[in-house]
Design an enzyme around this catalytic site. Sequence first.
Site, PDB file in Angstrom:
ATOM      1  N   HIS A   1       1.920   4.562  -2.761  1.00 25.46           N
ATOM      2  CA  HIS A   1       1.942   6.000  -2.474  1.00 25.46           C
ATOM      3  C   HIS A   1       3.313   6.606  -2.796  1.00 25.46           C
ATOM      4  O   HIS A   1       3.406   7.687  -3.392  1.00 25.46           O
ATOM      5  CB  HIS A   1       1.627   6.241  -0.991  1.00 25.46           C
ATOM      6  CG  HIS A   1       0.186   6.092  -0.635  1.00 25.46           C
ATOM      7  ND1 HIS A   1      -0.828   6.669  -1.357  1.00 25.46           N
ATOM      8  CD2 HIS A   1      -0.417   5.423   0.399  1.00 25.46           C
ATOM      9  CE1 HIS A   1      -1.992   6.371  -0.801  1.00 25.46           C
ATOM     10  NE2 HIS A   1      -1.773   5.605   0.267  1.00 25.46           N
TER      11      HIS A   1
ATOM     12  N   HIS B   1       0.831  -1.211   0.000  1.00 25.55           N
ATOM     13  CA  HIS B   1       0.000   0.000   0.000  1.00 25.55           C
ATOM     14  C   HIS B   1       0.865   1.262   0.000  1.00 25.55           C
ATOM     15  O   HIS B   1       0.678   2.164  -0.828  1.00 25.55           O
ATOM     16  CB  HIS B   1      -0.908  -0.035   1.232  1.00 25.55           C
ATOM     17  CG  HIS B   1      -1.804   1.150   1.366  1.00 25.55           C
ATOM     18  ND1 HIS B   1      -3.119   1.147   0.965  1.00 25.55           N
ATOM     19  CD2 HIS B   1      -1.575   2.406   1.870  1.00 25.55           C
ATOM     20  CE1 HIS B   1      -3.657   2.319   1.204  1.00 25.55           C
ATOM     21  NE2 HIS B   1      -2.750   3.105   1.774  1.00 25.55           N
ATOM     22  N   GLU B   2       1.817   1.325   0.913  1.00 30.16           N
ATOM     23  CA  GLU B   2       2.669   2.505   1.015  1.00 30.16           C
ATOM     24  C   GLU B   2       3.665   2.597  -0.138  1.00 30.16           C
ATOM     25  O   GLU B   2       4.065   3.695  -0.532  1.00 30.16           O
ATOM     26  CB  GLU B   2       3.411   2.494   2.352  1.00 30.16           C
ATOM     27  CG  GLU B   2       2.498   2.542   3.574  1.00 30.16           C
ATOM     28  CD  GLU B   2       1.587   3.762   3.570  1.00 30.16           C
ATOM     29  OE1 GLU B   2       2.004   4.817   3.044  1.00 30.16           O
ATOM     30  OE2 GLU B   2       0.461   3.663   4.092  1.00 30.16           O
TER      31      GLU B   2
END
Length: 499
Positions: free
Chosen positions: A150, A146-147
Site C-alpha cells: 500500500h 501487505h502494508e
Amino acid sequence: MIPIPVVVCVMGGWCAVYLTDTLIKTSTSVRHRYETWLSSNGLTLSPFHVRWQTGLFNRLFARCASLNPHFLHVWFSVGMVFGVVAMFGSVVLLSRTLHQTLKQMTSEAPEGSHEQVLQVVVPGVNLPVSQLAYFFIAILVSGVIHEFGHGVAALREQVRLNGFGIFVFVVYPGAFVDLFTTHLNLISPIQQLRIFCAGVWHNFMLCVAALCFLLLLPLLLFPFYYTGAGAFVTDVMEGSPSSGPRGLFVGDLVTSLEDCAVRGVDDWHSCIRQLSQQPQTGYCAKSSNLHISWAAGRAYKRLDGTMECCSNNSLTDLCFSYHSNQEGRMYACLPARKTMESSRTCKTNTDCQLPGEGVGAAPSLCMVPSLENQTRLIRVRHPPQQDMLFVGYPSHLQYSVSLTNFVPRLGFLHLDLPVLLETFCKYLVSLSGALAVVNAVPCFALDGQWMLTSFLEAALGRLVPERSSRELLGFCILLGGSALLAANVALGLWMVTAR
C-alpha cells in the site's frame, strides 16, 4: 484447549497495562509528561490494543517507490487486475466454503473439513500451542508486506505517506500505513484501485515466494542435508509406545513399515494409513517351529469378539492364528520377535510356499497376529538398529514421533533447522494467502470496501451518472459481502469449538 495459565497471563498483563495507563493519566503531576512521551514516540494505548506509528521508514518507502518507474507501473497494474479478480473470486470461495460448512453441520461424520480452502483457526483447538510462534510471526510478516505494498503504491501515485506502524490487538500482531486522505481523494479511481489492490497483490506474491522457497528447500539445503533416504526421527514422545529400549530414538532413520517403503514423511503417513485400513499382515513361519506347548493354549474370545490364546501377561508373546488343512483355524501363543524375525509377510499360506521347497519339508504357514479390533502389529525398520515391533492403534505410532525428510550430512548440523524453515514457510503460505483472500472480500472495514468503491467509480462512472446510485449499489454489495464473511466466521468457529 489453550492452557488456563496462558489466558490468565494475557488477560492479567493487559489489565495491568490499562490500569497503569489510567492511573498515570489521572495523576496531575506526571500526566502531561506521560502524554507528551506517548505522542513523541507514536504510541497509543487502549483496552487490549497498543499501536506504534513512526515516520522512520518513510525514506525507505520513498526510495522503493522511485526504483524503475516503468516496472513498478506494470507491477501495480497487474496487481490491480489481480485485486479485482480476487474481489469477485473471494465471494465465490466464501460461498463455496459456507455451503461445505452447512453440509458438514447436517452430516453425521464431518470428515470433509480438510477439503475446505478456508478454515477458522483457533489457537489451542485446531492450532497447536507449540506452533503459536510460527503463527504470530507469519501474521506479522504478512501484515508488514501487505502494508508495504500500500505504501509504495501510494507514493507512486503522488499520495503522501504520513507514517508506518505496528499494532497488537490482544495477542494478534498487525501493521498499517497512514496515508494523506486529501491526496487520496484527488487522484483518479484507477490510481486509487492500484493503491487499494497493492496489499492483497503483495500478499499473493509473498505466498508464491514462500511456496517456491518451500519447494526448492531440498535443493537449497542439499550441501548440508539429503532427502529421499527415509523419515528422520527428530523427537519421540516420552512414555509413548514408540519410546523404550527397543523403540525409536532421535537420529534414527525409518526406511519401511512392514513391506511399505518409507522415503520421507509423506510416505510415513501414507504407509500408516494403508496399514490401518488393510487387514493385519501375517508372517511366514515353519510349521515345525510350532511347539506343542505353544500351540496347546486354549483360545478364548475377548469382549470385542477377537480371539486370545496367551494366558499370561508376557510382554514378548502374542497370539497368532493360522489355517491348518487338517484342523482348520488354529491359534498359537508365540514369541513375537522370534516369529517375525527375518520372515516374509503374507496373507495366506500360499504366499509362504517357496518354488524349490522339498516335498518332505515342513510346510510354512501364514501366522496372523490375533489382536483387538483396530489395533495392529507393525514392524518398523530403522537400520542398523533392530526392528521395532509396535502393537497398538496406528494413529498412536503416527503422532508419537516427530519426523523430517532432511537427514544431516554432518553430525554438528541442527536437526530442527529444516523443520523450522519448512514449518514457517507453510504458515507463511497459508496465512498470507488467507490474508489476500479475506482482505479482497467486499466487506466493511476491509480493503475490499475501498477496492469495490474505486472499481464501481471506474467501471460505472459513465454508465450510471448518478453518484448516489453507485453508492447504493456499492452499499448493497458490501452488505452482502459482510454478511457472507460473518456467516463463514461464525459457523467456522462453531464447527471448530463445538464439535
